[in-house]
Design a protein around this motif. Structure first.
Motif, PDB file in Angstrom:
ATOM      1  N   LEU A 205      -2.307 -13.298   0.432  1.00  0.00           N
ATOM      2  CA  LEU A 205      -3.035 -12.530  -0.583  1.00  0.00           C
ATOM      3  C   LEU A 205      -4.181 -11.716   0.013  1.00  0.00           C
ATOM      4  CD1 LEU A 205      -3.222 -11.726  -3.490  1.00  0.00           C
ATOM      5  CD2 LEU A 205      -4.601 -13.775  -3.941  1.00  0.00           C
ATOM      6  N   PRO A 206      -5.099 -12.335   0.800  1.00  0.00           N
ATOM      7  CA  PRO A 206      -6.155 -11.512   1.415  1.00  0.00           C
ATOM      8  C   PRO A 206      -5.596 -10.445   2.353  1.00  0.00           C
ATOM      9  CG  PRO A 206      -6.671 -13.858   1.595  1.00  0.00           C
ATOM     10  CD  PRO A 206      -5.252 -13.754   1.124  1.00  0.00           C
ATOM     11  N   ALA A 207      -4.537 -10.801   3.104  1.00  0.00           N
ATOM     12  CA  ALA A 207      -3.955  -9.838   4.035  1.00  0.00           C
ATOM     13  C   ALA A 207      -3.339  -8.658   3.295  1.00  0.00           C
ATOM     14  CB  ALA A 207      -2.903 -10.521   4.901  1.00  0.00           C
ATOM     15  N   THR A 208      -2.724  -8.926   2.149  1.00  0.00           N
ATOM     16  CA  THR A 208      -2.141  -7.848   1.355  1.00  0.00           C
ATOM     17  C   THR A 208      -3.212  -6.879   0.875  1.00  0.00           C
ATOM     18  OG1 THR A 208      -0.331  -9.273   0.618  1.00  0.00           O
ATOM     19  CG2 THR A 208      -0.788  -7.326  -0.715  1.00  0.00           C
ATOM     20  N   LEU A 209      -4.335  -7.420   0.420  1.00  0.00           N
ATOM     21  CA  LEU A 209      -5.427  -6.565  -0.048  1.00  0.00           C
ATOM     22  C   LEU A 209      -6.008  -5.744   1.095  1.00  0.00           C
ATOM     23  CD1 LEU A 209      -7.180  -9.090  -2.466  1.00  0.00           C
ATOM     24  CD2 LEU A 209      -5.603  -7.222  -3.055  1.00  0.00           C
ATOM     25  N   MET A 210      -6.094  -6.362   2.282  1.00  0.00           N
ATOM     26  CA  MET A 210      -6.625  -5.642   3.440  1.00  0.00           C
ATOM     27  C   MET A 210      -5.679  -4.534   3.904  1.00  0.00           C
ATOM     28  SD  MET A 210      -8.171  -8.773   5.746  1.00  0.00           S
ATOM     29  CE  MET A 210      -8.421  -7.640   7.120  1.00  0.00           C
ATOM     30  N   LEU A 211      -4.377  -4.781   3.768  1.00  0.00           N
ATOM     31  CA  LEU A 211      -3.385  -3.826   4.255  1.00  0.00           C
ATOM     32  C   LEU A 211      -2.920  -2.843   3.179  1.00  0.00           C
ATOM     33  CD1 LEU A 211      -1.164  -6.289   6.338  1.00  0.00           C
ATOM     34  CD2 LEU A 211      -2.723  -4.555   7.249  1.00  0.00           C
ATOM     35  N   TRP A 212      -3.556  -2.884   2.020  1.00  0.00           N
ATOM     36  CA  TRP A 212      -3.125  -2.025   0.917  1.00  0.00           C
ATOM     37  C   TRP A 212      -3.104  -0.563   1.375  1.00  0.00           C
ATOM     38  CZ3 TRP A 212      -1.378  -4.062  -3.599  1.00  0.00           C
ATOM     39  CH2 TRP A 212      -1.035  -3.138  -4.599  1.00  0.00           C
ATOM     40  N   PRO A 213      -1.999   0.154   1.150  1.00  0.00           N
ATOM     41  CA  PRO A 213      -1.877   1.523   1.675  1.00  0.00           C
ATOM     42  C   PRO A 213      -2.925   2.478   1.082  1.00  0.00           C
ATOM     43  CG  PRO A 213      -0.103   1.026   0.135  1.00  0.00           C
ATOM     44  CD  PRO A 213      -0.797  -0.253   0.391  1.00  0.00           C
ATOM     45  N   THR A 214      -3.466   3.303   1.927  1.00  0.00           N
ATOM     46  CA  THR A 214      -4.438   4.309   1.509  1.00  0.00           C
ATOM     47  C   THR A 214      -3.785   5.673   1.341  1.00  0.00           C
ATOM     48  OG1 THR A 214      -5.015   4.707   3.833  1.00  0.00           O
ATOM     49  CG2 THR A 214      -6.345   3.096   2.624  1.00  0.00           C
ATOM     50  N   GLN A 215      -2.596   5.852   1.901  1.00  0.00           N
ATOM     51  CA  GLN A 215      -1.857   7.098   1.777  1.00  0.00           C
ATOM     52  C   GLN A 215      -0.903   7.021   0.583  1.00  0.00           C
ATOM     53  OE1 GLN A 215      -2.564   9.683   3.721  1.00  0.00           O
ATOM     54  NE2 GLN A 215      -4.054   8.438   4.858  1.00  0.00           N
ATOM     55  N   PRO A 216      -0.554   8.155   0.004  1.00  0.00           N
ATOM     56  CA  PRO A 216       0.406   8.157  -1.116  1.00  0.00           C
ATOM     57  C   PRO A 216       1.749   7.549  -0.712  1.00  0.00           C
ATOM     58  CG  PRO A 216      -0.682  10.298  -0.922  1.00  0.00           C
ATOM     59  CD  PRO A 216      -1.055   9.516   0.311  1.00  0.00           C
ATOM     60  N   VAL A 217       2.313   6.769  -1.588  1.00  0.00           N
ATOM     61  CA  VAL A 217       3.595   6.104  -1.340  1.00  0.00           C
ATOM     62  C   VAL A 217       4.559   6.491  -2.457  1.00  0.00           C
ATOM     63  CG1 VAL A 217       4.792   3.887  -1.124  1.00  0.00           C
ATOM     64  CG2 VAL A 217       2.510   4.177  -0.141  1.00  0.00           C
ATOM     65  N   ALA A 218       5.797   6.777  -2.106  1.00  0.00           N
ATOM     66  CA  ALA A 218       6.806   7.177  -3.088  1.00  0.00           C
ATOM     67  C   ALA A 218       7.057   6.059  -4.100  1.00  0.00           C
ATOM     68  CB  ALA A 218       8.104   7.553  -2.380  1.00  0.00           C
ATOM     69  N   THR A 219       7.333   6.453  -5.318  1.00  0.00           N
ATOM     70  CA  THR A 219       7.605   5.474  -6.375  1.00  0.00           C
ATOM     71  C   THR A 219       8.791   4.592  -6.020  1.00  0.00           C
ATOM     72  OG1 THR A 219       6.752   7.016  -8.048  1.00  0.00           O
ATOM     73  CG2 THR A 219       8.132   5.201  -8.830  1.00  0.00           C
ATOM     74  N   ALA A 220       9.824   5.173  -5.408  1.00  0.00           N
ATOM     75  CA  ALA A 220      11.008   4.402  -5.014  1.00  0.00           C
ATOM     76  C   ALA A 220      10.641   3.301  -4.026  1.00  0.00           C
ATOM     77  CB  ALA A 220      12.061   5.326  -4.415  1.00  0.00           C
ATOM     78  N   SER A 221       9.684   3.572  -3.133  1.00  0.00           N
ATOM     79  CA  SER A 221       9.258   2.559  -2.162  1.00  0.00           C
ATOM     80  C   SER A 221       8.541   1.411  -2.858  1.00  0.00           C
ATOM     81  CB  SER A 221       8.344   3.197  -1.112  1.00  0.00           C
ATOM     82  OG  SER A 221       9.059   4.159  -0.355  1.00  0.00           O
ATOM     83  N   TRP A 222       7.739   1.724  -3.858  1.00  0.00           N
ATOM     84  CA  TRP A 222       7.087   0.649  -4.622  1.00  0.00           C
ATOM     85  C   TRP A 222       8.115  -0.186  -5.382  1.00  0.00           C
ATOM     86  CZ3 TRP A 222       2.691  -1.125  -3.409  1.00  0.00           C
ATOM     87  CH2 TRP A 222       1.640  -0.311  -2.980  1.00  0.00           C
ATOM     88  N   LEU A 223       9.147   0.462  -5.922  1.00  0.00           N
ATOM     89  CA  LEU A 223      10.201  -0.282  -6.617  1.00  0.00           C
ATOM     90  C   LEU A 223      10.922  -1.221  -5.652  1.00  0.00           C
ATOM     91  CD1 LEU A 223      11.742   2.501  -8.902  1.00  0.00           C
ATOM     92  CD2 LEU A 223      10.260   0.592  -9.583  1.00  0.00           C
TER      93      LEU A 223
END
Length: 321
Positions: A205-223
């Motif tokens: 959980l902490p690692a995910t928050l630290m690595l949260w992308p700062t660049q735009p990500v395609a909707t398909a990638s989030w899906l």
């Protein structure tokens, strides 16, 4: 001693779990993107999907008021964390940045055979020679098919560092599957994967928050990310661990032979790959090895030893006559 009903149910649950896992390859590829157009980083996909599954698992355990695992259960759960929550998704995500899903299927097709071998080693499960021959035959069929697919697509198959990552992913997944199955009869399939994800939560959980992308990500990638976090990392294991426990890890592991073909079917709508007659022909052949292997999975029963007292009695009767 398992009943035929339990073994059959275990096989079907194994197929259901494999069907959910099969979509992991195209969805992971969708989440990370290819090397020339990267989306989410492999580390984020690995830790993030485990964190998403961990949050869902924590809610499940609280709602069901599940007791904590016993002390002797922590080690198998820890091995499942290393294998299924960290090792397999991380190595797979990095490999899929470099190679195609068809290329990855060549190596991951060996998962059933490796899982069966680990089951025989860790759980001391045994089977007749015919079972192992079917397992090897099915694995070879899948490998030949995948190589043909890669060659037809112009990708070829050369051994490179990504293949080492895939081999490591196969070994990690097999260990995680078997150690998770080891505690499934006592904990329950749902609680096994939930505790695995919750145990990893303080890191993921902490690692995910630290690595949260700062660049735009395609909707398909989030899906794709949501799928691997919800189905590949969580719901799929509900069916998979229960199937391994009911049907026997050594036998049910062979349903993984279907995974590359189901991955290709899933890739048709997700990645736009075509379906051909060769795929269907190989799929039928692989299904045949799974069915025959299941029939040959039970160890041959030894001939009953003669009972001394009964033999003496029979000899005595014959003597009197």
């Amino acid at each position: 001693m398992r009943s035929i009903k339990d073994e059959t149910l275990g096989m079907w649950l194994g197929v259901l779990g494999v069907a959910m896992f099969a979509v992991t390859l195209p969805m992971t590829r969708l989440a990370t993107g290819p090397q020339e157009a990267p989306q989410l980083s492999p580390w984020f996909v690995t830790l993030g999907r485990a964190a998403l599954a961990g949050v869902l698992s924590a809610v499940f355990l609280l709602v069901t008021r599940s007791p904590r695992p016993a002390p002797h259960q922590w080690k198998p759960l820890g091995m499942a964390v290393l294998g299924n929550a960290i090792g397999f998704p991380l190595l797979l995500a990095y490999a899929l940045r470099v190679v195609t899903a068809s290329h990855a299927a060549v190596v991951t097709a060996l998962l059933p055979l490796v899982t069966a071998a680990v089951a025989a080693w860790v759980l001391h499960q045994r089977a007749r020679l015919g079972f192992w021959l079917c397992a090897i035959a099915g694995s070879l069929l899948v490998v030949v098919f995948s190589v043909l697919r890669a060659s037809q697509g112009g990708h070829g198959f050369g051994f490179e560092w990504a293949d080492l990552l895939l081999v490591g992913a196969v070994i990690a997944a097999s260990l995680g599957y078997i150690y998770g199955a080891q505690v499934t009869p006592s904990l329950g399939a749902e609680r096994v994967i939930c505790w695995v994800c919750v145990m990893a939560l303080p890191v993921t959980l902490p690692a995910t928050l630290m690595l949260w992308p700062t660049q735009p990500v395609a909707t398909a990638s989030w899906l794709g990310f949501v799928y691997v976090g919800t189905f590949s990392m969580w719901i799929g294991f509900f069916a998979w661990y229960r199937g391994l426990a009911l049907g026997g890890a050594l036998r049910v592991s062979q349903t993984q032979l279907l995974q590359p073909f189901l991955s290709i079917l899933a890739s048709i709508p997700i990645l736009g790959e075509p379906l051909d007659v060769v795929t269907l022909a190989f799929a039928v052949a692989v299904v045949a090895t799974v069915v025959i292997g299941k029939r040959l999975s039970q160890p041959a029963l030894p001939a009953p030893a003669p009972t001394r007292g009964l033999d003496d009695k029979r000899a005595h009767v014959v003597y009197r006559d």
